[in-house]
Design an enzyme around this catalytic site. Sequence first.
Site: not given
Ligand code: NAD
Length: 348
Positions: A41, A82, A154, A158
Amino acid sequence: MRNGRHKTVVVAGGAGFLGSHLCDALLAEGMQVLCLDSFLTGRRQNIQHLARDPRFDVVESDVCDPMPAAVARARPDAVFNLACAASPPHYQANPEHTLLTCVLGTRHLLRLAEDAGARFLQASTSEVYGDPEMHPQREDYRGCVSPTGPRACYDEGKRAAETLAFDYARAGRADVRVARIFNTYGPRMRADDGRVVSNVVSQALAGEDITLYGDGRQTRSFCYVDDLIAGLLRLGAEDVRPPGPVNLGNPEELRVAALVQRVLALTGSPSKVVQRPLPVDDPQRRRPDIALARALLDWQPRTDLDSGLRATIAWFERDLCWQQAVRPPANDDGVQEAPLMLGLRGAR
Ligand code: NAD
């Protein structure tokens, strides 16, 4: 610096929305950054401005796969995990992979931290509280999560990742920190990621109907990305000794309908609001109790909603134009059309 070299930080998921901002912030602090990402993503354009920085490297790999030698060899001082698709349409597209990313991926990164003697920070989520019966949510609340619903890959993934991280901590195998992140928004969100801020802003800018799920009385607490990243850096710092997971988010609670109205006002969009049924297991209320983060990290969000939305809207305008330039859409007759692009009212 450690032994005359820059400290090295591995950022798994570093090409994503939050991860790319974290890479920027770590480089600004003088670190060497190794971004590990499968680009599931995440987007190359999020990190392309770092391509010429000699302290920045990217390894393309899935965290479910064995750790690439280049990452293991880096012997990082800290590992930030992340890596995980974060928006429902993305993490539900392949639920099995989402669950494995959380569990197996976290295990691989914990082992990397253990082998290198590195600090480990897990990006957890407010989703571990599910549809909460306690309001606001404190870290000692155990949550109300469906283990079988469409969000479980998810939410439960988590939760399991937290379990694993704290098992490593209890066994003295890694210095672990867990951030429970609440809704965060800002530049570099994807227009197609199905999250409320990106949906509403991109629909408003395109002059399309704005989808409001449910009656809009459900609440969320929106944290601007810069504030969140500042919290992650504090939580990942050497001198911090967290007693357990730490909520990071903005305690200002807002109805989703009120967010839509703010976006309409700031964009001056003529979009109409169209109601759709609430998705299964969608939480009614979300608001972090951040007393622990305030006391432990001396941290709290500083960006007010309008300032954060203005920066986000300005970025979406540029991003949607860029995407349009790369991939012009076709109408029913196959004719390529330019989208309706509205300006940011009063912001420029
Ligand atoms: P995002 O989807 O933009 O980023 C996730 C990244 O992880 C992407 O670059 C994707 O390519 C990479 N990725 C996914 N699965 C992978 C895998 N199996 N191996 C290697 N890379 C992988 O999401 P985000 O909003 O930047 O979220 C980042 C983290 O923060 C996540 O773990 C998410 O659960 C956590 N989070 C985000 C929010 C929010 O509001 N943005 C809220 C709670 C938790």
